[in-house]
Design a protein around this motif. Sequence first.
Motif, short mmCIF file in Angstrom:
data_model
loop_
_atom_site.label_atom_id
_atom_site.label_comp_id
_atom_site.label_asym_id
_atom_site.label_seq_id
_atom_site.Cartn_x
_atom_site.Cartn_y
_atom_site.Cartn_z
N ASN A 286 118.14 31.85 49.59
CA ASN A 286 117.73 33.12 50.18
C ASN A 286 118.30 33.21 51.60
O ASN A 286 118.17 32.25 52.38
CB ASN A 286 116.20 33.21 50.26
N THR A 287 118.89 34.34 51.93
CA THR A 287 119.44 34.51 53.27
C THR A 287 118.32 34.67 54.30
O THR A 287 117.16 34.93 53.96
CB THR A 287 120.34 35.76 53.33
N ALA A 288 118.71 34.56 55.56
CA ALA A 288 117.74 34.75 56.65
C ALA A 288 117.11 36.14 56.58
O ALA A 288 115.92 36.32 56.89
CB ALA A 288 118.42 34.53 58.00
N SER A 289 117.89 37.13 56.17
CA SER A 289 117.35 38.50 56.10
C SER A 289 116.22 38.61 55.09
O SER A 289 115.28 39.39 55.28
CB SER A 289 118.46 39.50 55.77
N LEU A 290 116.30 37.85 54.00
CA LEU A 290 115.24 37.89 53.00
C LEU A 290 113.97 37.23 53.52
O LEU A 290 112.86 37.70 53.24
CB LEU A 290 115.72 37.23 51.71
N PHE A 291 114.11 36.15 54.28
CA PHE A 291 112.93 35.56 54.92
C PHE A 291 112.32 36.55 55.92
O PHE A 291 111.09 36.67 56.02
CB PHE A 291 113.29 34.24 55.61
N GLU A 292 113.16 37.26 56.64
CA GLU A 292 112.66 38.26 57.59
C GLU A 292 111.93 39.39 56.86
O GLU A 292 110.90 39.87 57.32
CB GLU A 292 113.82 38.82 58.41
N ARG A 293 112.49 39.80 55.74
CA ARG A 293 111.83 40.86 54.94
C ARG A 293 110.48 40.37 54.44
O ARG A 293 109.49 41.11 54.48
CB ARG A 293 112.73 41.25 53.76
N ALA A 294 110.42 39.13 53.98
CA ALA A 294 109.15 38.56 53.51
C ALA A 294 108.12 38.52 54.63
O ALA A 294 106.94 38.87 54.43
CB ALA A 294 109.38 37.17 52.94
N ASP A 295 108.55 38.13 55.81
CA ASP A 295 107.64 38.07 56.95
C ASP A 295 107.16 39.47 57.33
O ASP A 295 105.98 39.67 57.66
CB ASP A 295 108.32 37.41 58.15
N ALA A 296 108.05 40.45 57.28
CA ALA A 296 107.69 41.82 57.63
C ALA A 296 106.65 42.40 56.67
O ALA A 296 105.82 43.22 57.07
CB ALA A 296 108.93 42.70 57.65
N LEU A 297 106.69 41.93 55.43
CA LEU A 297 105.74 42.42 54.41
C LEU A 297 104.51 41.52 54.29
O LEU A 297 103.68 41.73 53.40
CB LEU A 297 106.44 42.49 53.05
N ASN A 298 104.41 40.53 55.18
CA ASN A 298 103.27 39.59 55.15
C ASN A 298 103.15 38.87 53.81
O ASN A 298 102.04 38.66 53.30
CB ASN A 298 101.96 40.31 55.49
N VAL A 299 104.28 38.51 53.26
CA VAL A 299 104.30 37.78 51.99
C VAL A 299 103.83 36.34 52.22
O VAL A 299 104.22 35.70 53.20
CB VAL A 299 105.73 37.78 51.40
N THR A 300 103.00 35.85 51.32
CA THR A 300 102.66 34.43 51.32
C THR A 300 103.74 33.69 50.55
O THR A 300 104.03 34.03 49.40
CB THR A 300 101.30 34.20 50.64
N TYR A 301 104.36 32.71 51.18
CA TYR A 301 105.39 31.97 50.45
C TYR A 301 105.33 30.49 50.79
O TYR A 301 104.90 30.08 51.87
CB TYR A 301 106.78 32.54 50.69
N VAL A 302 105.77 29.70 49.80
CA VAL A 302 105.82 28.25 49.94
C VAL A 302 107.18 27.80 49.45
O VAL A 302 107.60 28.17 48.34
CB VAL A 302 104.71 27.55 49.13
N GLU A 303 107.87 27.01 50.26
CA GLU A 303 109.19 26.54 49.85
C GLU A 303 109.09 25.45 48.79
O GLU A 303 108.05 24.77 48.67
CB GLU A 303 109.97 26.05 51.07
N ASP A 304 110.16 25.27 48.06
CA ASP A 304 110.18 24.29 46.97
C ASP A 304 109.89 22.87 47.46
O ASP A 304 109.33 22.05 46.72
CB ASP A 304 111.51 24.34 46.21
N THR A 305 110.24 22.57 48.70
CA THR A 305 110.00 21.23 49.24
C THR A 305 108.51 20.93 49.40
O THR A 305 108.12 19.76 49.54
CB THR A 305 110.69 21.08 50.60
N GLU A 306 107.69 21.98 49.39
CA GLU A 306 106.24 21.83 49.50
C GLU A 306 105.54 22.12 48.16
O GLU A 306 104.34 22.40 48.13
CB GLU A 306 105.68 22.76 50.59
N MET A 307 106.31 22.05 47.09
CA MET A 307 105.80 22.35 45.75
C MET A 307 106.02 21.18 44.80
O MET A 307 106.16 21.37 43.59
CB MET A 307 106.49 23.60 45.19
#
Length: 323
Positions: free
Chosen positions: A207-228
Amino acid sequence: MVTSLKPVSATTSDGPVWQGRTDAGERGDTRRLFNVVREVDAHVERPESGAPVLLGFACDAGVKRNQGRVGASDGPQAIRRALANLPAHDIACLYDAGDVTCEGDALEAAQQALADAVRRQLDAGAKPVVLGGGHEIAWGTWQGLRAHLDAQDDRSRVLILNLDAHFDLRTARPGTSGTPFDQIAHACEAAGLPFDYACLGVSRLSNTASLFERADALNVTYVEDTEMQDRHLEARLAQIDALMADVSHVYLTIDLDVLPAPVMPGVSAPAAYGVPMPVVEAIVTHVHRSGKLRVADLAEYNPRFDAQGTGARVAARLAYRLL
């Protein structure tokens, strides 16, 4: 061209879909899913209330638009074949309501047809499990759930729980397999509804940096694979419980590319790292048992890249947990 809902053919060019081993000479319950499945015409027949119902979304259009590897349109039939030979155990009856089939680039029409099919099953009190097809399936499945809830004037909160290596929050249009949750976000905003989206298994390298920014802007709860990973399972289940405590309904969507490539080779974008199968299955089972799951789907299985059928068996196992 889109076929709104086509019953599953008993026999295809690859042979019968619902067939399996017969152990009639053995003692006890030897039934397998092919023994208990009932193929129905969803336009004229209604499954029993509370019964599990399979729907297929035979579509590649969203993946093709997203520059991915096509072939997921063959996924529903391949997963059915893998399901057929599994033991029935406590599943007394399983309904198969056929496939929504997208021809060419008629994606939006196919998604609307899927939404209509999902809504019909929910209105009948059934528990639909949708087999994809690309992750553009999510926009259709969610619209069906939303239409069902709107008809009851139910504006309570819905958790969209996505097990996925990708956010699928791309903002470009027309829609693709990479845009469904951004489309849902816009639809929620337009309707004045909260957008409760959690994406578990995100790969930072997919995922590009812009997609992480979009997720943050939408208050998405997310967990990276390294924490799964396996050692994180207890914490993740507790986190999911906290998310489910705040909602009335759950829509679970599983992009099979969340799994490691050796476990799930048959996807458009195989994962170099991924979330272990025991973790994914534990989450699926946990959500299913919550009592809040209304609809679920599995996306991105592509049999063209699964020569040994490993991915089909993995997808079937997860589908089984939802039945």
